[in-house]
Design a protein around this motif. Structure first.
Motif, PDB file in Angstrom:
ATOM      1  N   GLU A   8       0.815  -1.048   0.194  1.00  0.00           N
ATOM      2  CA  GLU A   8      -0.009   0.013  -0.015  1.00  0.00           C
ATOM      3  C   GLU A   8       0.940   1.340   0.025  1.00  0.00           C
ATOM      4  OE1 GLU A   8      -3.790   1.827   2.483  1.00  0.00           O
ATOM      5  OE2 GLU A   8      -2.879  -0.149   2.988  1.00  0.00           O
ATOM      6  N   ARG A  11       2.753   1.875  -3.561  1.00  0.00           N
ATOM      7  CA  ARG A  11       2.082   2.419  -4.523  1.00  0.00           C
ATOM      8  C   ARG A  11       2.070   3.732  -4.455  1.00  0.00           C
ATOM      9  NH1 ARG A  11      -1.133  -2.318  -3.499  1.00  0.00           N
ATOM     10  NH2 ARG A  11      -2.594  -1.034  -2.063  1.00  0.00           N
ATOM     11  N   ARG A  12       2.411   4.356  -3.336  1.00  0.00           N
ATOM     12  CA  ARG A  12       2.500   5.782  -3.235  1.00  0.00           C
ATOM     13  C   ARG A  12       3.632   6.555  -4.171  1.00  0.00           C
ATOM     14  NH1 ARG A  12      -1.119   8.572  -1.621  1.00  0.00           N
ATOM     15  NH2 ARG A  12       0.488  10.136  -0.079  1.00  0.00           N
ATOM     16  N   ARG A  14       4.620   7.201  -6.956  1.00  0.00           N
ATOM     17  CA  ARG A  14       4.594   7.515  -8.666  1.00  0.00           C
ATOM     18  C   ARG A  14       4.125   8.836  -8.372  1.00  0.00           C
ATOM     19  NH1 ARG A  14       0.757   2.925  -9.104  1.00  0.00           N
ATOM     20  NH2 ARG A  14      -0.837   4.503  -9.501  1.00  0.00           N
ATOM     21  N   ASP A  16       1.791  10.627  -9.739  1.00  0.00           N
ATOM     22  CA  ASP A  16       0.382  10.804  -9.597  1.00  0.00           C
ATOM     23  C   ASP A  16      -0.274  10.487  -8.252  1.00  0.00           C
ATOM     24  OD1 ASP A  16       0.773   8.189 -10.241  1.00  0.00           O
ATOM     25  OD2 ASP A  16      -0.882   8.004 -11.207  1.00  0.00           O
ATOM     26  N   LYS A  17       0.323   9.673  -7.510  1.00  0.00           N
ATOM     27  CA  LYS A  17       0.048   9.264  -6.173  1.00  0.00           C
ATOM     28  C   LYS A  17       0.622   9.819  -5.076  1.00  0.00           C
ATOM     29  CE  LYS A  17      -2.876   5.804  -7.540  1.00  0.00           C
ATOM     30  NZ  LYS A  17      -4.114   5.622  -7.149  1.00  0.00           N
ATOM     31  N   SER A  18       2.023  10.417  -5.305  1.00  0.00           N
ATOM     32  CA  SER A  18       2.798  10.640  -3.943  1.00  0.00           C
ATOM     33  C   SER A  18       2.502  12.366  -3.710  1.00  0.00           C
ATOM     34  CB  SER A  18       4.028  10.763  -4.502  1.00  0.00           C
ATOM     35  OG  SER A  18       4.971  11.361  -3.255  1.00  0.00           O
ATOM     36  N   ASP A 127       6.187  12.227   3.720  1.00  0.00           N
ATOM     37  CA  ASP A 127       4.794  11.958   3.224  1.00  0.00           C
ATOM     38  C   ASP A 127       3.706  11.935   4.074  1.00  0.00           C
ATOM     39  OD1 ASP A 127       2.812  11.485   1.136  1.00  0.00           O
ATOM     40  OD2 ASP A 127       3.319   9.046   1.312  1.00  0.00           O
ATOM     41  N   TYR A 129       0.032  10.554   4.222  1.00  0.00           N
ATOM     42  CA  TYR A 129      -0.926   9.766   3.378  1.00  0.00           C
ATOM     43  C   TYR A 129      -2.219   9.778   4.041  1.00  0.00           C
ATOM     44  CZ  TYR A 129      -2.652   5.070   1.655  1.00  0.00           C
ATOM     45  OH  TYR A 129      -3.600   4.141   1.185  1.00  0.00           O
ATOM     46  N   LEU A 142     -11.998   5.113  -1.367  1.00  0.00           N
ATOM     47  CA  LEU A 142     -11.079   5.914  -1.780  1.00  0.00           C
ATOM     48  C   LEU A 142     -11.392   7.443  -1.109  1.00  0.00           C
ATOM     49  CD1 LEU A 142      -9.987   4.886  -5.253  1.00  0.00           C
ATOM     50  CD2 LEU A 142      -8.762   4.522  -2.840  1.00  0.00           C
TER      51      LEU A 142
END
Length: 380
Positions: A8, A11-12, A14, A16-18, A127, A129, A142
């Motif tokens: 999980e 996946r952060r 990237r 577009d995700k971070s 980060d 999250y 989400l």
């Protein structure tokens, strides 16, 4: 942390995700001097460059849990009041914006870390999250969240000189020797703080990464976390082998070792097929049950369990993946080495023929010597 929680977070990393907006760090030369300071906005970089930073950080969350990724556990007193925990907490709570805390951390790493003659980059990121709520069906909601997981990730990356190569120069229409300067290699070690346990922050734990599972850079663990370094995978395997051979003595036969290897391998495969995110562990008592199935006596089993307590500590739980090599079964003498696929380990036997000890393996068909097919002749 388990595999699902680790995946999980991975996946952060990237673009577009971070939610990582900046990266911090410093370049340390072989003389342990800070050559340059890093404080860069990912948003101001070319996307390809930002991805390279994220990939370096992500590498510090790679490998196997209990092997390359080791739980670091802080004592209650450390969390309540200790220099090392205060520093990590200050880095996290400030989002790495506290320059003094960063510089203190850099110096602590430089003072304790042994990278030989290598230069290296200390890379830090923060980060936040927004953890999605997980429904009863196991799917993430989400658009629903009730907590934010704030953490820091550190990667220690060797910096290596490039070799001279032959390159093409379009303006001159010629080839010349050239070098690209220095390149940052994937991290040798790193850590996540705090741990992401049960999908929430656990300030009593950090997750430590070592590219080489056999060398955990214990000097770094002691200097940064001030905790007793856990046993590496290689040390666990050696301790297990020692406990087994010492307690069984002459009873530690090829057949017993084969059976133990097969049973541990079977449990690892069954665990993998179950897709259980938790790391498989066994207690010395459960290992004793395996020995019992192999015909080992109760006295020897008790001796083995006592030896495990001495080697690993009371209440130890062991990862079978660290106790055996799941990819091969190897038999060695002073003159030869036989490497067998684990599924075929039962084919190796011991025999005494005319008073001499032999290792036997079937050679019915498909025998090759240095790649050449050869027939096997002999008496029928």
């Amino acid at each position: 942390m388990n595999q699902k929680e680790l995946a999980e977070l991975r996946r952060r990393f990237r673009p577009d995700k971070s939610a990582i907006s900046r990266v911090y760090g410093c370049y340390v030369n072989s003389a342990k001097q800070i050559v340059s300071d890093l404080d860069e906005s990912l948003g101001m970089m070319p996307e390809e460059e930002a991805e390279k930073y994220l990939n370096l950080l992500k590498k510090s969350l790679s490998g196997g849990l209990g092997k390359n990724l080791i739980d670091i556990v802080f004592a209650t007193q450390q969390v309540a009041d200790s220099e090392e925990h205060r520093l990590l907490s200050a880095l996290r709570s400030s989002g790495l914006k506290d320059r003094q805390a960063r510089e203190t951390f850099y110096q602590k790493v430089i003072d304790c870390l042994d990278m030989g003659e290598s230069s290296y980059l200390i890379l830090l990121a923060h980060d936040a999250y927004d953890v999605p709520r997980r429904g009863k069906d196991g799917e993430d909601r989400l658009d629903e969240s009730d907590q934010v997981f704030q953490y820091i990730l550190c990667s220690i990356c060797p910096v290596k000189d490039c070799k001279m190569e032959l390159g093409y120069f379009p303006g001159e229409n010629e080839f010349h020797s050239c070098a690209a300067g220095q390149i940052v290699s994937p991290p040798e070690l790193g850590f996540l703080f705090p741990a992401f346990d049960d999908r929430t922050a656990n300030i009593y734990n950090a997750l430590f990464y070592s590219r080489n599972a056999e060398q955990l850079h214990q000097e770094f663990i002691d200097g940064v976390f001030r905790t007793e370094a856990p046993m590496s995978a290689a040390e666990q395997k050696e301790a297990f082998q020692s406990a087994l051979s010492d307690s069984l003595a002459e009873g530690c036969s090829l057949e017993v070792v084969q059976s133990v290897h097969e049973q541990l391998l079977g449990r690892l495969e069954a665990h993998k097929e179950s897709k259980d995110p938790e790391t498989l562990t066994l207690t010395p008592q459960e290992l004793g049950g395996i020995l019992r199935d192999c015909g080992v006596s109760e006295d020897q089993i008790q001796t083995f369990q006592t030896s495990c307590a001495e080697q690993f500590g009371d209440g130890a739980v062991l990862n079978p993946a660290n106790l055996i090599d799941a990819k091969k079964f190897e038999v060695k003498t002073e003159q030869i080495t036989i490497s067998v696929h684990p599924d075929a380990s039962y084919l190796v036997e011991t025999r005494i023929i005319n008073g001499r000890k032999y290792l036997l393996i079937p050679a019915d068909e498909g025998v090759e010597v240095n790649g050449f097919p050869v027939p096997v002749s002999g008496e029928g």
